[in-house]
Design an enzyme around this catalytic site. Structure first.
Site, PDB file in Angstrom:
ATOM      1  N   GLU A 126      -5.401  -0.159   3.561  1.00  0.00           N
ATOM      2  CA  GLU A 126      -5.760  -1.210   4.513  1.00  0.00           C
ATOM      3  C   GLU A 126      -4.523  -1.676   5.274  1.00  0.00           C
ATOM      4  O   GLU A 126      -3.536  -2.108   4.669  1.00  0.00           O
ATOM      5  CB  GLU A 126      -6.336  -2.425   3.785  1.00  0.00           C
ATOM      6  CG  GLU A 126      -7.641  -2.183   3.053  1.00  0.00           C
ATOM      7  CD  GLU A 126      -8.123  -3.451   2.378  1.00  0.00           C
ATOM      8  OE1 GLU A 126      -9.250  -3.862   2.656  1.00  0.00           O
ATOM      9  OE2 GLU A 126      -7.365  -4.026   1.583  1.00  0.00           O
ATOM     10  N   CYS A 127      -4.564  -1.613   6.574  1.00  0.00           N
ATOM     11  CA  CYS A 127      -3.535  -2.157   7.461  1.00  0.00           C
ATOM     12  C   CYS A 127      -2.143  -1.657   7.088  1.00  0.00           C
ATOM     13  O   CYS A 127      -1.769  -0.550   7.459  1.00  0.00           O
ATOM     14  CB  CYS A 127      -3.606  -3.677   7.485  1.00  0.00           C
ATOM     15  SG  CYS A 127      -2.792  -4.402   8.932  1.00  0.00           S
TER      16      CYS A 127
END
Length: 440
Positions: free
Chosen positions: A324-325
């Site tokens: 994630e990210c």
């Protein structure tokens, strides 16, 4: 199964402001520490998708901090977490986001939903009688929003505080007037506050801030409220026997407690490791690389050859990885940091990322699939350059397409941060490496 009712009564308030930058984050943290230091059990919550403020609030209160957001976490969960906390807490504080009525749903929407009074923190620098007008506007804007007290922040003198108190209309009182003080400041960077674990003197700073608030008269408890809800049904045990290794260090730290709770409630064993410090991840069935600040530690990530090789081996074996990210950034071939230096990354996803020097994406989004809609948000300052075709794209609340979501072998990677309890079946499929399909 009959739903279990939960009821509790305690002192509570939503700490808010007319807008961002008024000082509500530090006031919330200092209030939590002030009342904790008197022996009270304090529970703090944060409105909206925020990782950094809760880190500080957990240190301030000594208790876990969860996110509350009528859309992202759901109205029922907001009510449940507050009612559950009210059964044992002497004080509940909810830190709002942005201004009281900003956003959809806003901090005011949460307060109205839960029946919490709002306690606005108003930066009074350069302000005299207009302070009363601002307070009146906040109190009268929505007929169901209760504003009975306000806090003046960053006053210049005792006389200044008196002027602000005298400016308030009938029905609104001044809880306290906080003087300008170095104790009321915490350093920040491009994504928000500096992570609590990076501040070696945070406890001392919080105690000093609590003393400032006590001197300003903010040691009085807010009104008592009654909170009730229905306890949620336990999630299905879809991850029974799965061992999930979660990256957690200065580079990867953006973790919702509710996400970890859900994995364990579904039967998973979670274990933590540091891509910066450790030679390799622990033995596991799946990896989770959450968001954080890989751009600040890219040189160390690139230098940890044994860790990179171990994650490569995990991926080559087809085992699941959720990135994630910041995790997505680490999975590309190269990362160019804010100084323009390029660093080799894991190379699990073709292409590279570059720090842009400004905000590139922000907002609530959802990933719609045949296994449910995973709700969450995006917030990043880097740009991805890749030829990889995404499997799906998240959608903004308005319905337009947003962040790409890539699936490559067992890897699922995106700038999108998901709130796992919103789609437990999808989350289980990702961590088990099972198929799922996007919906339009």
């Amino acid at each position: 199964m009959t739903p279990t009712p939960i009821r509790g009564e305690t002192h509570a308030a939503l700490i808010t402001a007319p807008g961002s930058g008024q000082g509500k984050s530090m006031v919330t943290a200092a209030l939590a520490r002030l009342h904790r230091n008197t022996g009270r059990r304090v529970r703090v919550f944060k409105h909206g998708p925020d990782y950094l403020d809760p880190m500080v609030l957990e240190v301030a209160s000594g208790q876990p901090v969860y996110q509350l957001h009528p859309w992202m976490t759901g109205e029922a969960e907001c009510r449940w977490r507050l009612a559950e906390a009210a059964q044992s807490a002497d004080l509940i504080l909810v830190e709002g986001s942005m201004g009281l009525f900003d956003g959809e749903p806003s901090s005011a929407d949460l307060a109205i939903l839960a029946g919490l009074p709002a306690l606005p923190v108003i930066d009074a620098r350069g302000m005299a009688q207009t302070f009363g007008a601002v307070a009146l506007g906040l109190a009268s804007y929505h007929p169901r929003m209760a504003v009975r007290e306000v806090v003046a922040n960053r006053i210049g003198s005792a006389r200044h505080g008196d002027m602000l108190r005298e400016s308030l209309p009938a029905g609104i009182s001044l809880l306290g007037a906080i003087p300008r003080s170095e104790a009321m400041a915490i350093p920040d960077r491009h994504l928000g506050l500096v992570q609590a674990g990076e501040l070696g003197d945070l406890d001392e700073k919080l105690d000093a801030a609590a003393a400032v608030l006590a001197e300003a008269g903010l040691d009085r408890l807010p009104a008592r409220v009654s909170l009730e809800a229905t306890a949620p049904a336990p999630p299905p045990r879809l991850l029974e026997g799965q061992r999930i290794a979660v990256a957690r260090d200065a580079a990867f730290a953006f973790l919702y407690r509710a996400n970890l709770d859900l994995l364990e409630a579904m039967g998973a064993e979670t274990t933590f490791f540091s891509p910066l410090e450790d030679a390799e991840p622990p033995d596991c069935d799946a990896l989770w690389l959450p968001g954080g600040y890989p751009e600040l530690h890219a040189n160390r990530l690139a230098a940890n050859a044994t860790m990179r090789a171990a994650i490569h081996h995990h991926h080559a074996a087809g085992k699941p990885i959720l990135a994630e990210c910041g995790g997505l950034m680490a999975c590309t071939e190269a990362l160019t940091d804010g100084e323009g230096a390029e660093h080799a990354m894991l190379g699990l996803l073709p292409g590279s990322v570059r720090m842009a020097g400004k905000l590139k994406a922000l907002g609530l989004q959802s990933l719609r699939t045949d296994l449910g809609a995973l709700r969450g948000h995006t917030y990043h300052h880097s740009e991805l350059d890749t030829g990889e075709t995404p499997l799906a794209r998240t959608r903004r609340l308005a319905g337009t397409e947003a962040e790409p979501v890539f699936r490559r072998r067992g890897l699922v990677a995106s700038y999108f941060h998901g709130y796992f309890p919103s789609a437990p079946e999808l989350v289980a499929a990702i961590f088990r490496g099972e198929a799922w399909s996007p919906l339009g």
